[in-house]
Every structure is written in C-alpha cells, then in structure tokens.
Design an enzyme around this catalytic site. Structure first.
Site, PDB file in Angstrom:
ATOM      1  N   GLU A   1      38.132  36.372  36.700  1.00  0.00           N
ATOM      2  CA  GLU A   1      38.009  36.563  38.131  1.00  0.00           C
ATOM      3  C   GLU A   1      38.372  37.944  38.443  1.00  0.00           C
ATOM      4  O   GLU A   1      38.356  38.976  37.452  1.00  0.00           O
ATOM      5  CB  GLU A   1      38.799  35.800  38.714  1.00  0.00           C
ATOM      6  CG  GLU A   1      40.404  35.883  38.193  1.00  0.00           C
ATOM      7  CD  GLU A   1      41.359  34.725  38.730  1.00  0.00           C
ATOM      8  OE1 GLU A   1      41.116  34.054  39.640  1.00  0.00           O
ATOM      9  OE2 GLU A   1      42.578  34.583  37.966  1.00  0.00           O
TER      10      GLU A   1
ATOM     11  N   ASP B   1      48.121  40.782  43.356  1.00  0.00           N
ATOM     12  CA  ASP B   1      46.530  40.978  43.386  1.00  0.00           C
ATOM     13  C   ASP B   1      46.469  42.500  44.020  1.00  0.00           C
ATOM     14  O   ASP B   1      45.650  42.680  44.896  1.00  0.00           O
ATOM     15  CB  ASP B   1      45.738  40.041  44.375  1.00  0.00           C
ATOM     16  CG  ASP B   1      46.096  38.801  43.777  1.00  0.00           C
ATOM     17  OD1 ASP B   1      46.359  38.336  42.774  1.00  0.00           O
ATOM     18  OD2 ASP B   1      46.395  37.748  44.812  1.00  0.00           O
TER      19      ASP B   1
END
Length: 555
Positions: free
Chosen positions: A204, A32
């Site tokens: 997302e 991420d």
C-alpha cells in the site's frame, strides 16, 4: 508554535553547532505522513480518520521545529464524516505542489469490515496551503492510500493500492496507476497495475520519485503493525517493470523489539534545497511491558543517503531517535511548546490548531466562542456511542506522562445532561469524569468507563456537589495509570481531591481495540488517545456547558 524537540548541538561539524532532529517530530496521533517542500517551506500532511478538521498539516523551515497549521478539510463541503466508523474517515492523505497549486488527495473510507473498504478518493486544490480549497473532485474508489506523481514531461498520474474484496483473493492486489488530466480535472486512459509487492504482503501507500533517469516506487508493506516496512522498487519506465531493492526494506523495526520507534513504515521522501534527502514515516512508541501504543502512530524523520544512480538507504535500515538536521541548521535550541504544553483561555474567535472535533466540524450551532467572552460553550450532543452528532472537543495525547485540566460551569437539569472531561480512544473505549444530575435534580460528579463497548459506572465515585456550579476537573496519565481529580475552588488553583481509583490507560490504544475475525485481516485501531471536553444532551433539551479554560501539560 512549535512541536518538535530541538536537541543540543553535536561535535564533528567544524564547530558550526549542527543540530539534531528529535523523533518523533510529530508526537501523538499523526500517522501516514506525506511530506513535501515548496521553496524553503516544508509541509507534512497526516491522517485524521473520524476527526475534524480532516487532514492535519504542519509546517517547518528546517525539518527540526514544526508548527501546526490545523486541518484542511474543515467543513462538510469538503468532508462529511456523519456516521463514520471508528478508524474510518480520512486515510493516508497525499500533499503535492504543481501548476502553481497545492494538491491534496485523500481517501474517505466507509468501512473495513468483511474485506470491504468502500474507499472514495477526492482531490482538492488551493493556491495557498491555508486555502481556500476547491470543491472536491471525485476520483476512483478502487483503493486507498492514493497519491499524485507529477512527471517532468508535465503529466500527472494517480496511484493507489488496489483493493480486491473477493473472498480468497489478495485484498491488497497491487499498486495501480492512471493518468490524471489536471486541466479537465478527471482521470483519463486505462488503469494499469505496475507493482504486485513482495512476500511481505499488504502492499500500500505508493509514492513515485524520479531521479537519475530512474522511477523509484516507495510503498508500505507488512501491515501497519510490528512487521511494517518501507519497500523501494525502481524502473526506467514509469509503467514498469519495477525491480525491488536487493538489500531489502529501506526501513523497518521488525525483529528488533529494543528499538524505541516500532511499526516503522509508510514513508514519503523530500529533498532539501541543498540536495539532502529525508524520509518521513510513521512509527509508534509502545508502553512496556504491555507493548500497547496509547499515543497511536506518530511521525518521524530519517536521514537518507541516495548516491547518483543508487538506491535510497537509511543507515542500518532502522529508525533512529535522533537524526542529523539538514546542513546549515545551526540555530540555538528552542524550548518545546504548543502540543507539549498549552493553556487555552478561549479568548480567540476560533478553536486553536491543536483542537479537533469528533465526526462533525466545529460549527456555531454547537461550538460557540462568542456567546460568553473568554469561554467555550459546547452545546450538548448525542451519546458517547453516537457516530452522528457527538459534542466532543479534544486534543491529542503526545506523551506518556501528561495532565489535562479544565474549568467547567454546568447546570444539569436531569440525568440526560452530562458535561466534563474525557480520556478517549473511540466510541467503544473511553473514560469520562463528568457532572450530571441525580433523580432529584441534585448535581453529582461521577466517572463512566467504556471497555470494548460496555459502559459501567466506576464504583464509589459518585459525589454530590450541592450548589456547586463551577468546578475544576483534572485527569493525569502516568504511563499506563490514569487518575482523576476535582476541585470546587478552581480559581484558587488548589483544593484538589483525588478520586480513589487508578484506571488502565492502555485500553486507549491501537492494540487493545484490535479485533480479529477468522479469515480476515486483523482490524486495528488506527488513531490514538485524546483528552477533551465532552457534553451530552440526550433528551435534546437545550443543555450546554461553558468551559473557562483548558490546560494540557506533557512531561
């Protein structure tokens, strides 16, 4: 200290010796990525989940070589992981710079069972990347993967995925936005949904960039597995409507199992001082033939072509192992060090940047570097299954082939006291070469295995140690094969005795720990394999172990 590999120069650049970025730039568990630049300095922040320090940060001046700065959230004032679920804790941090401050936005996820996440978003700021960091500002808990967008008009906006817990609903219910007042340090005005995603679903990880009069919304879709992708949409207005790039995903590995870098997605963009663009994204390198990702999700970089008024594109839309470095990066190749090779004699007053601790910060009540010069003293904690007070000091596995050694001094008084080295994924999946005491108090060496929560002793491994109190312990990962060894002459560096069994290292992978519940999204493991130093004192009787050194070598 460097981490990325610097490739040899390539031809066709007028003889300037232009160099390549070698992916992954952050090997091992570094998912991420949130990338940013301040002046000539680049920073990447990555998720840490149940590990301290929370939010790991790396620094570079050329996008090629990266130096670990350690973690930002190093104390309970900033993050309390007591009781955090496996793969809970810190998800998808976002690092930005505005108003003379670094802004770090992060989500602490309590669970992801039954369709709930219980995400709580926090914001901390600092004038310098190394801190000190402010007390956290508590923001909304409506979803995770939050980010800040600082617009040209001086306003700041908070984005996140919008979680919908209701059965039968889309759990990933679009991207929401709300204004953040940086002076009052709070959210103001209404929340609005600006993007509901594409047919890929599981939308997302939103980030917004403004360029050439357009707002570009970059999201992750398809889930953080084999169908992961980076989706781009744009609008003339911040609040939409957003049009999706008609060419499809900006980046994905889906449908191409021959690519080395799989699961490509969850990206963020950065512009160089010369105007070039790069995408930082997560990826994973599965072991074949099992396709299990023991190293977890890693960070890679891709070169982006972004013409004026056009869409940002990665060549071929797939991740490459080698990418041209920014113009002007012509330094001679430098050797790989730190995370690929490290020998720690514990001479520093604090743990090095590559060490992490599980669910509690490295405080002097259980991690001591001054009690005995040039030793790390670890006071025993709770059991390997505990989510509250474990005593594990560990580092990421960064290569399929690696060795981890440690010299341990330990005097166990009973079977409730254990110390040694571990190959670890989470509370339910690990291997543990340790010293403990038999019923008569005799020290013994043994191996424990935990497979999906079931703990067993490896047959035939128990070895009486007699009067030995100083012992060398070693584990080796050779792809899927994990082996252990020991020596009673650690200072001579010889006399290693291989234990006669090979264990399956692929049980320490995202895929192996995945669980599926009918009607619910599959719950994957989100971290990666660690190796480390582990001590238990199950009776709370004051047991501890001293480690003289720890050596990690990646091949």
């Amino acid at each position: 200290m460097t981490i990325a590999k610097t490739a040899t120069s390539i031809d066709g650049d007028g003889g300037t010796g232009h160099h390549m970025i070698q992916n992954p730039v952050l090997p091992g568990f570094h998912p991420d990525p949130s990338i940013m630049r301040v002046g000539s300095d680049y920073y990447i922040a990555t998720s840490t989940f149940e590990w301290y320090p929370g939010v790991r940060v790396h620094h570079s001046t050329d996008l090629v070589d990266w130096r670990p700065l350690g973690g930002v959230l190093s104390e309970k004032r900033l993050l309390d992981l007591t009781g955090a679920a496996d793969s809970g804790g810190v998800w998808a941090p976002n690092l930005t710079y505005a108003y003379g401050l670094f802004h770090l936005l992060y989500t602490d996820v309590a669970t992801f069972a039954g369709g709930y996440w219980d995400p709580q978003n926090y914001l901390v700021t600092a004038r310098h990347i190394t801190g000190p960091w402010s007390d956290p500002v508590v923001l909304h808990g409506r979803g995770f993967d939050a980010s800040l967008f600082h617009d040209e008009d001086g306003t700041t906006w908070m984005l996140s995925m919008r979680a919908d817990w209701r059965p039968g609903r889309n759990r990933f219910a679009g991207i929401s936005i709300q204004r953040y007042d940086h002076r009052e340090r709070r959210l103001v005005g209404p929340e609005q949904v600006i993007f509901e995603g594409t047919e890929a679903g599981l939308t997302e990880a939103p980030n917004i960039y403004r360029k050439d009069g357009w707002y570009y919304l970059v999201t992750a879709e398809g889930g953080t597995t084999w169908t992961h992708q980076v989706t781009v949409a744009r609008s003339r207005r911040l609040l939409g409507e957003y049009e999706v790039d008609p060419a499809g995903p900006m980046l994905t590995s889906a449908g191409d199992p021959d690519l080395t870098l799989q699961k490509a997605g969850h990206g963020s963009l950065v512009q160089t001082p010369a105007g070039e663009w790069y995408l930082a994204h997560l990826a994973a390198r599965p072991y074949l033939p099992s396709r299990r990702c023991v190293l977890g999700r890693e960070t890679a970089l891709q070169k982006v072509e972004w013409p004026a008024g056009g869409w940002p594109r990665v060549q071929g839309g797939t991740p490459a192992e080698q990418v041209p470095a920014p113009a002007g990066v012509t330094a001679a190749p430098r050797p790989v060090s730190t995370e690929q090779a490290e020998d720690d004699h514990f001479d520093a007053p604090t743990l090095g940047a590559n060490w992490s601790t599980l669910r509690r910060p490295a405080t002097p009540d259980w991690v001591e570097l001054s009690a005995r010069p040039s030793y790390l003293r670890i006071r025993g904690g709770q059991s390997p299954m505990s989510r509250h007070r474990p005593s594990l000091v560990a580092r990421r596995v960064t290569a399929q082939r690696c060795t981890f050694e440690a010299v341990c001094e330990f005097e166990p008084h009973n079977y409730r006291q254990l110390a040694g080295i571990t190959a670890y994924y989470n509370t339910r999946n690990w291997y543990y070469l340790h010293v403990t005491a038999d019923d008569d108090g005799t020290p013994v060496l043994d191996v424990l295995c935990c497979d999906t929560g079931r703990v067993t002793a490896a047959p035939g491994m128990r070895i009486p140690l007699g009067d030995v109190r100083r012992i060398g312990l070693r584990l080796r990962m050779d792809g899927p094969a994990l082996t252990f060894a020991y020596t009673t002459s650690p200072d001579a560096g010889s006399g290693w005795h291989e234990l006669g069994r090979t264990f399956d290292a692929t049980t320490l992978s995202d895929e192996y720990v995945a669980t599926a519940v009918p009607g619910e999204p599959e719950a994957w493991g989100f971290t990666g394999a660690f190796v480390g130093l582990w001590v238990q004192d199950l009776g709370a009787e004051g047991g501890y172990a001293d480690f003289d050194r720890a050596v990690y070598r990646a091949e």
